[in-house]
Design a protein around this motif. Structure first.
Motif, PDB file in Angstrom:
ATOM      1  N   GLY A  41       0.825  -1.209   0.000  1.00  0.00           N
ATOM      2  CA  GLY A  41       0.000   0.000   0.000  1.00  0.00           C
ATOM      3  C   GLY A  41       0.853   1.251   0.000  1.00  0.00           C
ATOM      4  N   LEU A  42       2.020   1.166   0.574  1.00  0.00           N
ATOM      5  CA  LEU A  42       2.920   2.309   0.604  1.00  0.00           C
ATOM      6  C   LEU A  42       3.627   2.439  -0.749  1.00  0.00           C
ATOM      7  N   LEU A  43       4.002   1.300  -1.312  1.00  0.00           N
ATOM      8  CA  LEU A  43       4.777   1.313  -2.548  1.00  0.00           C
ATOM      9  C   LEU A  43       3.898   1.566  -3.772  1.00  0.00           C
TER      10      LEU A  43
ATOM     11  N   ILE B 196       9.199   0.151  -9.786  1.00  0.00           N
ATOM     12  CA  ILE B 196       8.177   1.137  -9.406  1.00  0.00           C
ATOM     13  C   ILE B 196       7.644   1.757 -10.695  1.00  0.00           C
ATOM     14  N   ILE B 197       6.332   1.687 -10.896  1.00  0.00           N
ATOM     15  CA  ILE B 197       5.757   2.233 -12.129  1.00  0.00           C
ATOM     16  C   ILE B 197       5.215   3.634 -11.856  1.00  0.00           C
ATOM     17  N   SER B 198       4.883   4.349 -12.918  1.00  0.00           N
ATOM     18  CA  SER B 198       4.311   5.683 -12.757  1.00  0.00           C
ATOM     19  C   SER B 198       2.803   5.585 -12.710  1.00  0.00           C
ATOM     20  N   THR B 199       2.213   6.085 -11.620  1.00  0.00           N
ATOM     21  CA  THR B 199       0.750   6.207 -11.584  1.00  0.00           C
ATOM     22  C   THR B 199       0.433   7.660 -11.277  1.00  0.00           C
ATOM     23  N   HIS B 200      -0.824   8.034 -11.484  1.00  0.00           N
ATOM     24  CA  HIS B 200      -1.127   9.460 -11.429  1.00  0.00           C
ATOM     25  C   HIS B 200      -2.198   9.804 -10.419  1.00  0.00           C
TER      26      HIS B 200
ATOM     27  N   THR C 153      -6.455   9.909  -5.214  1.00  0.00           N
ATOM     28  CA  THR C 153      -6.426  11.054  -4.309  1.00  0.00           C
ATOM     29  C   THR C 153      -7.463  12.081  -4.750  1.00  0.00           C
TER      30      THR C 153
ATOM     31  N   VAL D 143      -1.952   7.641  -1.077  1.00  0.00           N
ATOM     32  CA  VAL D 143      -0.867   8.175  -1.911  1.00  0.00           C
ATOM     33  C   VAL D 143       0.290   7.175  -1.858  1.00  0.00           C
ATOM     34  N   THR D 144       0.858   6.816  -3.013  1.00  0.00           N
ATOM     35  CA  THR D 144       1.888   5.774  -3.038  1.00  0.00           C
ATOM     36  C   THR D 144       3.187   6.255  -3.685  1.00  0.00           C
ATOM     37  N   LEU D 145       4.197   5.405  -3.550  1.00  0.00           N
ATOM     38  CA  LEU D 145       5.484   5.677  -4.174  1.00  0.00           C
ATOM     39  C   LEU D 145       5.341   5.722  -5.700  1.00  0.00           C
ATOM     40  N   CYS D 146       4.423   4.947  -6.241  1.00  0.00           N
ATOM     41  CA  CYS D 146       4.183   4.978  -7.689  1.00  0.00           C
ATOM     42  C   CYS D 146       3.588   6.325  -8.099  1.00  0.00           C
ATOM     43  N   ASP D 147       2.727   6.892  -7.249  1.00  0.00           N
ATOM     44  CA  ASP D 147       2.179   8.221  -7.534  1.00  0.00           C
ATOM     45  C   ASP D 147       3.302   9.253  -7.555  1.00  0.00           C
TER      46      ASP D 147
ATOM     47  N   LYS E 157       6.333   8.663  -8.417  1.00  0.00           N
ATOM     48  CA  LYS E 157       7.076   8.500  -9.669  1.00  0.00           C
ATOM     49  C   LYS E 157       6.313   9.131 -10.835  1.00  0.00           C
ATOM     50  N   GLY E 158       5.002   8.907 -10.879  1.00  0.00           N
ATOM     51  CA  GLY E 158       4.201   9.499 -11.952  1.00  0.00           C
ATOM     52  C   GLY E 158       4.286  11.016 -11.930  1.00  0.00           C
ATOM     53  N   THR E 159       4.184  11.584 -10.722  1.00  0.00           N
ATOM     54  CA  THR E 159       4.242  13.039 -10.573  1.00  0.00           C
ATOM     55  C   THR E 159       5.573  13.584 -11.082  1.00  0.00           C
TER      56      THR E 159
ATOM     57  N   GLU F  78       7.767  12.109 -12.994  1.00  0.00           N
ATOM     58  CA  GLU F  78       8.035  11.818 -14.398  1.00  0.00           C
ATOM     59  C   GLU F  78       7.366  12.862 -15.292  1.00  0.00           C
ATOM     60  N   ASN F  79       6.110  13.193 -14.969  1.00  0.00           N
ATOM     61  CA  ASN F  79       5.432  14.248 -15.731  1.00  0.00           C
ATOM     62  C   ASN F  79       6.177  15.562 -15.614  1.00  0.00           C
TER      63      ASN F  79
ATOM     64  N   ARG G 214      14.655   7.882 -13.081  1.00  0.00           N
ATOM     65  CA  ARG G 214      14.887   6.642 -12.332  1.00  0.00           C
ATOM     66  C   ARG G 214      15.005   6.980 -10.846  1.00  0.00           C
ATOM     67  N   PHE G 215      14.582   6.043 -10.044  1.00  0.00           N
ATOM     68  CA  PHE G 215      14.690   6.147  -8.591  1.00  0.00           C
ATOM     69  C   PHE G 215      15.908   5.361  -8.129  1.00  0.00           C
TER      70      PHE G 215
END
Lengths: 789, 339
Positions: A418-420, A477-481, A485, B219-223, B225-227, B229-230, B243-244
């Motif tokens: 959930g954190l990742l 880790i993938i990019s999500t938007h 939220t 809110v996640t680590l992937c969010d 990254k998306g933020t 990256e944009n 890259r992280f």
């Protein structure tokens, strides 16, 4: 931290991984390699050779002809050195070799004798006695008997190692130890980890002095061991080489062992000469006026400082440095070996307080874990055994907690994922944690994680999530938007909007934006002629400035504006029109108790790009954004008393005008410099109002020109303002001439201006217009003594 | 004179006129239409004709009159146009020289870049928050999970005013002040000056950072990254990737360093990226649970991410400035390059 690869390889087989590959892999688990220190590349083709036969050259008194065994073959070499004898092992530069000075070795004939190479001295290889004994001898470097014939000399000299300079983040003090870093690398490369040798032979019981810790918060564990019959001498070359590669100067075997363990296990140790310890060891705070002379030869007051003491005196400053009196000397016979855990923030505070830092204090400050107290001690004793430099005795003297309970963290896969934000299956999570020495038990959905003592940084599931990711790979880790939220409104605040408006106006008015430091010189106000009781004098001073020039927080922006103008003038840059919108710091009281007010000031500076009236127009434009500017006499000390004004309007106070000539001199500026200093802090908080439209009149305005004669001292601007106030129908008063030449009485001037009279309901009759003009003339006559010209 | 002759004569005269024939035209009009003009004369002589011929003759005269009058008006406009055209030639000016108007000023490149970034985040729903430059130890360190005498303090050389008050070393201090005031959902940036006791060829004791903070449920680590990256694509172009790398900041866990693919070589390695293909531009991570707790936000309910970047560095990259000192010299030749 310096990591010599040969040392690393003792504990993990890195296979054919190159130093660069290793550095890249370390980066992916959070250890940045700042530098790969490669072995010397300036020596090639130099090997160890044995002198088989040596005879005088027939045609020379000085030259010798040697037959040298270099392993693969035997070569003839002519040398002029006089210190070589049969059987010696020497460095041989073979044909094709290169030396640090760029010399390239070729086959040669010396007085008729063939020579296929050259014997080298220490200086020719650019090494000194620190690297190998005999290097500084005048002549050929004679190598120790155990050198291997045919071996590359770089290896023999111990200068062939690659060292990684690894940056260790503050949360991983455990990796300030080579074994712990090696363990990370073993997980990274999926190779087994081999523990260093921790076993040794003991030689009977020893009556060690008892240990008592008075403050167990500051020292949680202290243990001592005895080594007797020590032989103080140089440590072996391999140990000295490794210490040197890690930046530590070799001293003698016993001290070198403690430093070696410091690097290897991250555990600072200290060796005391047993004979100077009276009765007991007490870990306590220094008392009234106690002093100690440390190993650096300096005397330190240890009042309220944690020390290691015996029954009568302090022996060492805990965790920082030992005392000179009890240190190891060539005559030392029995050694008391200390391994302890001192509280890190106390070491840090003490080290700063007494102004003494050491490799030991640096480690303790970062944090030394519980486990290495014992491991470090054991490893040191094992090395004593390996080096055969003393007898390790049975018996331990100790106080403090032997082994605390390990931390247990209960978490779930859901919490971690959930954190990742990615899904990692439970089995993978468990296996990645286990590899790192974290024991994991599954109780239903709950993962019960027992954290090894060495990982004091792990504190909750986010730390475990990080450790999973380090080895799972952050590239996963993938990019999500932020789909999950809530929407937010966002936007610029009033303050920033106002800042942008002011800057836009300043830019349109042709001013370039400058930036200056927030601190200035304490002399700045003197150079600006500011009075000693002025509020600007309440400057906040930095406790630890970089230099005096930048040691007080600015209360005004004028001095840095002038410095900027002056620097440009010195560079012959012309036509300067600058502005800065920056913060000043206003203390309510000094010394500072509460945070100061941070007030924005707009400063403007003009040099060779206009005059007083240029600046006045600029000020009117900017100040006018917030309200009708009101002008009065300025008392700003840095301004020309006759060419300056004070300005105010809603939330704005400022002064502007020509710079005082003395200030010009102080800043090496030309005579014509104009500056403004305007406090806009309150105005910036004023909400933006959009102007409301006033209907335009359909009636034509009437223009009338007037010329009035007044005394020269009359302030024309004031008179025109008064004139304007006569009637609400006067919408503009425009000055077009001031004349004091012929036809005008001495001491007088003629002021010509036009009035624009705007009817609102119906066209004015001639009579109505005349009445307004008469009122204007009357007002000017009564208040300013004006007569119609 | 016969009507026909008058007509033909007038036509000829009109045809012969040129740019400067204004007076001739006036004379012709008087000759034709004046009180003593020929057409006026013919009209007057109508009375001498027999009654039954008068209407026809009158009409003929009037037709010619109307026709000639229109031709004269036309000619008048033409002559005016010709006269203006001729005068333009006399008004040739030297187009090769410059007489400048007052030029607009230049914004400092750092603020230009800063505003660009601010606008980007505002467009994504962030608020801009300002927080004090002179800060307490609590906001700059303790509330950010850096207790007194913590080794993380060595990461930053701090300017102190006294024991409890210092110059902020990081805009992260703004996180705490904001979270004390506002509750989730939070999206904010905090740009501003920060200070470190460090002055050499690549460091300035005053520099600029921009902190970003997002806190809400889920809110996640992937969010993160998306933020980022944009954001990186916005700054460095659409083909940019990020890259992280794991790292450590006391106020985030997990913590990452964020690299962007080199905008110059796109990853092949060049001087700009020191042959690594990557440029380090910011630090980030998931907000440490302790930090949320310190601000009265329940870490079991909310998660967040934070990021911080050096504005000076981004400005230098964007504007190809190779020396940080140039940002502070205020040399007008430098400033005006960024108009």
């Amino acid at each position: 931290m310096k990591l010599p690869l040969s040392w690393l390889k003792d504990y993990v087989d890195i296979g054919d991984v190159t130093p660069q590959q290793l550095a890249d892999k370390l980066l992916s688990i959070g250890f940045e390699v700042e530098e790969i220190i490669t072995p010397r590349t300036d020596i090639t083709g130099v090997v160890v050779g044995r002198v088989e036969r040596i005879v005088r050259h027939e045609n020379s008194d000085k030259l010798w002809i040697c037959q040298i065994d270099i392993g693969a073959e035997r070569v003839q070499i002519v040398t002029g050195a006089q210190n070589v004898k049969q059987g010696d092992l020497v460095p041989v530069a073979t044909v094709g070799a290169t030396l640090p000075d760029g010399k390239h070795i070729t086959a040669a004939k010396l007085r008729g004798a063939d020579s296929f190479g050259m014997l080298c001295g220490g200086s020719e290889l650019c090494v000194d006695d620190d690297v190998i004994d005999g290097a500084s001898v005048d002549g050929i470097l004679i190598l120790p008997d155990n050198a291997t014939v045919g071996e590359n000399i770089m290896r023999t000299l111990g200068i062939d190692d690659t060292v990684l300079d690894v940056s260790i983040t503050a949360n991983r003090p455990d990796c300030q130890a080579i074994v712990n870093l090696a363990r990370e690398i073993s997980v990274l490369l999926d190779k087994p980890f081999k523990m260093p040798k921790l076993t040794y032979k003991t030689h009977g019981e020893y009556a060690l002095p008892p240990v008592e810790i008075r403050d167990k918060k500051l020292c949680s564990r202290y243990l001592g061991r005895a080594v007797t019959d020590v032989k103080i001498q140089k440590s072996p070359k391999w140990m000295r080489d490794r210490l040197r590669m890690c930046g530590i100067r070799p001293i003698c075997n016993l001290v070198d062992i403690t430093n070696y363990v410091l690097l290897e296990f991250g555990q600072p140790l200290h060796a005391f000469d047993m004979k100077y310890i009276d009765e007991r060891i007490i870990v306590r705070k220094g008392e009234n006026n106690e002093k100690i002379t440390a190993l650096d030869g300096k005397e330190y007051e240890v009042n309220d400082v944690l020390v290691i003491a015996d029954a009568h005196k302090p022996l060492a400053i805990a965790g920082i440095m030992g005392g000179e009196y009890t240190s190891i000397f060539p005559d030392t016979r029995d050694v008391f070996l200390e391994s302890a855990r001192f509280e890190r923030s106390n070491v840090r505070r003490t080290s700063r307080k007494i102004g003494l830092r050491s490799d030991s204090s640096a480690r303790f400050e970062k944090g030394v874990d519980w486990r290495s107290v014992e491991l470090g001690s054991e490893r040191a004793l094992a090395l004593v055994d390996v080096l055969k430099c003393g007898k390790v005795m049975q018996g331990v003297t100790a106080d403090g907690t032997e082994r605390p309970i390990e931390k247990v963290i209960r978490t779930t896969k859901t919490e971690i994922c959930g954190l990742l934000g990615i899904d990692i299956d439970k089995k993978t999570i468990v296996s990645l944690l286990k590899k790192q020495g974290i024991s994991v038990k599954c109780e239903g959905q709950t993962l019960v994680c027992t954290i090894p003592l060495v990982r004091e940084d792990i504190d909750g599931y986010p730390d475990l999530a990080e450790d999973v990711m380090r080895f799972y790979g952050y590239d996963n880790i993938i990019s999500t938007h932020s789909e999950n939220t809530r929407q937010t409104r966002g936007g610029r605040n009033i303050h920033d909007e106002n800042v942008e408006r002011i800057k836009a106006v300043m830019q349109a008015l042709g001013a370039d934006e400058i930036l200056n430091y927030s601190f200035v010189s304490p002399d700045a106000l003197d150079k600006l002629l500011i009075r000693s009781d002025d509020a600007l004098r309440k400057e906040i001073t930095l406790k630890n400035p970089i230099s005096r020039d930048i040691s007080v927080m600015r209360t005004q922006l004028v001095s840095s504006m002038l410095t900027s103008l002056s620097r440009n003038c010195a560079r012959k840059n012309d036509s300067l029109r600058f502005y800065e919108l920056g913060k000043t710091f206003v203390a309510k009281a000094l010394p500072l108790v509460e945070l100061p007010q941070e007030r924005e000031i707009l400063s403007i500076g003009i040099c060779n790009d206009g005059d007083f009236y240029t600046l006045k127009s600029i000020v009117k434009e900017v100040v006018g954004m917030f309200g009708e500017p009101r002008f009065s006499v300025s008392s700003a000390a840095y301004l020309h008393p006759k060419q300056s004004l004070h300005v105010e309007t809603n939330g704005i106070v400022g002064d502007f005008g020509k710079l005082h000539p003395l200030v010009c001199e102080n800043y090496d500026l030309p005579a014509e410099v104009y500056v403004a200093h305007i406090d806009v802090a309150d105005a910036l908080e004023t909400p933006l109002t959009i102007a409301k439209h006033t209907p335009l009149s359909k009636l034509h305005p009437v223009d009338r020109d007037l010329a009035l004669v007044v005394r020269k001292s009359v302030a024309v601007g004031d008179m025109l303002s008064a004139v304007k106030s006569v009637s609400p129908y006067i919408i503009a008063v425009k000055l077009f001439d001031i004349y004091d030449g012929a036809q005008i009485a001495d001491g007088h001037k003629s002021v010509a201006f036009s009035l624009r009279i705007q009817p609102t309901e119906s066209t004015f009759s001639d009579g109505e217009i005349k009445a307004i003009i008469d009122a204007v003339i009357e007002k000017a006559r009564t208040e300013y003594g004006a007569v119609l010209r | 004179m016969k009507l026909n002759e008058i007509r033909e004569e007038a036509r000829k005269k009109l045809a012969a006129m040129h740019a400067r024939s204004e007076r001739d035209l006036a004379a012709l009009k008087t000759y034709l239409f004046g009180k003593a003009g020929v057409l006026t004369g013919l009209m007057k002589s109508l009375k001498d004709l027999p009654q039954d011929e008068r209407p026809q003759a009158g009409k003929e005269i009037n037709d010619v009159r109307v026709e000639l009058s229109a031709m004269c008006d036309e000619k008048e406009k033409e002559l005016h146009r010709l006269a203006i055209e001729e005068s333009l030639n006399a008004e040739q000016i030297d187009l090769s020289i410059d007489k400048p108007c007052h030029a607009v000023g230049a914004r400092h490149p750092l603020n230009t870049v800063k505003n660009r970034l601010i606008d980007y985040f505002i467009g994504n729903g962030y608020i801009v928050y300002d927080s004090p430059e002179i800060e307490t130890d609590y906001y700059n360190f303790q509330a950010l999970n850096v207790p007194p005498d913590h080794p993380a303090r060595d990461m930053q050389d701090t300017f102190f005013i006294n024991d409890g008050i210092l110059l902020r070393t990081q805009t992260s201090a703004g996180q705490i002040r904001l979270m004390e005031k506002f509750k989730p959902p939070i999206k904010m940036i905090c740009p501003g000056r920060v200070f470190r006791n460090d002055d050499d060829s690549t460091h300035s004791p005053v520099f600029h950072q921009m902190e970003g903070l997002v806190v809400d449920k889920n809110v996640t680590l992937c969010d993160l990254k998306g933020t980022l990256e944009n954001f990186a694509k916005f700054i460095f172009g659409e083909q940019t990737t990020i890259r992280f790398r794991p790292s450590y900041f006391p106020f985030t866990e997990p913590s990452v360093e964020v690299d962007v693919s080199c905008f110059n070589c796109h990853g092949d390695g060049c001087r700009v990226c020191k042959n690594t293909g990557w440029i380090e531009i910011l630090g980030a991570g998931m907000v440490n649970r302790r930090v949320l707790e310190n601000c009265g936000i329940d870490p079991n309910e909310y998660q967040g991410f934070a990021f911080g970047m050096g504005l000076d560095r981004i400005t230098m990259i964007e504007c190809a400035i190779n020396d940080i000192k140039l940002l502070w010299e205020n040399d007008v030749r430098f400033l005006r390059q960024f108009k």
